[in-house]
Design an enzyme around this catalytic site. Sequence first.
Site, mmCIF file in Angstrom:
data_model
loop_
_atom_site.group_PDB
_atom_site.id
_atom_site.type_symbol
_atom_site.label_atom_id
_atom_site.label_comp_id
_atom_site.label_asym_id
_atom_site.label_seq_id
_atom_site.Cartn_x
_atom_site.Cartn_y
_atom_site.Cartn_z
ATOM 1 N N LYS A 1 -7.649 1.327 -2.754
ATOM 2 C CA LYS A 1 -7.159 0.857 -1.451
ATOM 3 C C LYS A 1 -7.337 1.940 -0.381
ATOM 4 O O LYS A 1 -7.616 1.655 0.787
ATOM 5 C CB LYS A 1 -5.686 0.450 -1.584
ATOM 6 C CG LYS A 1 -5.023 -0.019 -0.310
ATOM 7 C CD LYS A 1 -5.513 -1.364 0.197
ATOM 8 C CE LYS A 1 -4.791 -1.735 1.489
ATOM 9 N NZ LYS A 1 -5.219 -3.017 2.037
ATOM 10 N N THR B 1 0.865 -1.188 0.000
ATOM 11 C CA THR B 1 0.000 0.000 0.000
ATOM 12 C C THR B 1 0.897 1.233 0.000
ATOM 13 O O THR B 1 1.651 1.457 0.963
ATOM 14 C CB THR B 1 -0.906 0.009 1.239
ATOM 15 O OG1 THR B 1 -1.614 -1.231 1.291
ATOM 16 C CG2 THR B 1 -1.903 1.157 1.168
ATOM 17 N N LYS C 1 0.478 4.560 8.402
ATOM 18 C CA LYS C 1 1.081 5.007 7.133
ATOM 19 C C LYS C 1 0.000 5.161 6.055
ATOM 20 O O LYS C 1 -0.036 6.155 5.319
ATOM 21 C CB LYS C 1 2.143 3.968 6.725
ATOM 22 C CG LYS C 1 2.754 4.098 5.361
ATOM 23 C CD LYS C 1 2.264 3.069 4.334
ATOM 24 C CE LYS C 1 2.252 1.640 4.734
ATOM 25 N NZ LYS C 1 1.696 0.730 3.736
#
Length: 290
Positions: free
Chosen positions: A168, A93, A236
């Site tokens: 995502k 990701t 993150k």
Amino acid sequence: MKTTVIGLGAMGAGMAGNLFRAGLLTQAWNRTPERAQSAAAQHGFTVADSLESAGAQSDLVITSVSADADLQQVVDRLARVMTAGSVVLDTSTVSIDTARTVAERLEAHGIHFLDAPVSGGKEGAEKATMVMMIGGDEAVLEQIMPALNAISRKVVHMGPVGSGQATKAVNQIMCAGINQAVTEALAFGQHQGLDMDKVVDVVSSGAAGNWFVEHRGRNMTRGIFEPGFRLALHHKDLKICQTMLAADQVQLPMVEMTLVHYERLMEQGHGDEDISALYRAKRPLFGEDV
Ligand code: NAP
């Protein structure tokens, strides 16, 4: 199609194991050799001598690394050794900008790139039940479908490079809300003195049921937060979402709140625990400790 997996962490090791069992994995590589040896011993595949030797011998390289800078480092090294016409599929990701930058870097050498973030957790990687949201050339995606079928249960082409990562981001915002809802509700239930295994069982079967409560609910009520998905990695991801939102001058309350909670937990040394460690912040609301 000769396939390599780069990065044998919680996600990469399971993917490599499934590709190996499907007869599709040539070799795999991990930066920390001990982790590579442990995954190889568990699944039976061969560890490459170096990232470069793995890349040079592969038609398809699947990457699974932590964050943007890590992917950029790995892609820089791969671009020097992979042959034109080969494919890099990144399941990490990262930001849309990073996906586009590494795609350009690779395309300059005639190497194709697909951004292919995944969902389904460590269990999904191990059981090949992940879903994949993919950006990039659909014809390239078609070529590598046998490998994707070996590691996932659903593959959706979202559009050009970056659209996998944009999708995502939607997923990660939703996960923040689910984590908040599940940890808060279960902390309330535990305070009521209920049998929490029964609570998890019954709510998982009804309208409030979801993957997270089903797979993490029991452990969190026992104070077990083994990853899974490291809290620092979801932090993150939410920073990526926050940056995307800031471009439109938008702040989403759930993203902002979850970032604050995760930052507190990381300061307390819980960044390498599963995201369900958010439970640690909920029990004190009822005057209780984990
Ligand atoms: P992890 O268990 O922490 O593993 C991270 C992997 O990245 C390790 O193999 C690590 O190697 C490697 N790595 C990090 N920096 C590197 C670098 N500069 N060069 C080479 N290798 C590097 O993480 P994970 O849970 O597998 O997650 C991997 C990616 O998938 C992340 O982007 C994460 O956000 C995403 N993701 C995770 C989940 C999940 O449920 N866990 C679900 C969907 C997506 P070392 O062993 O040497 O540190």
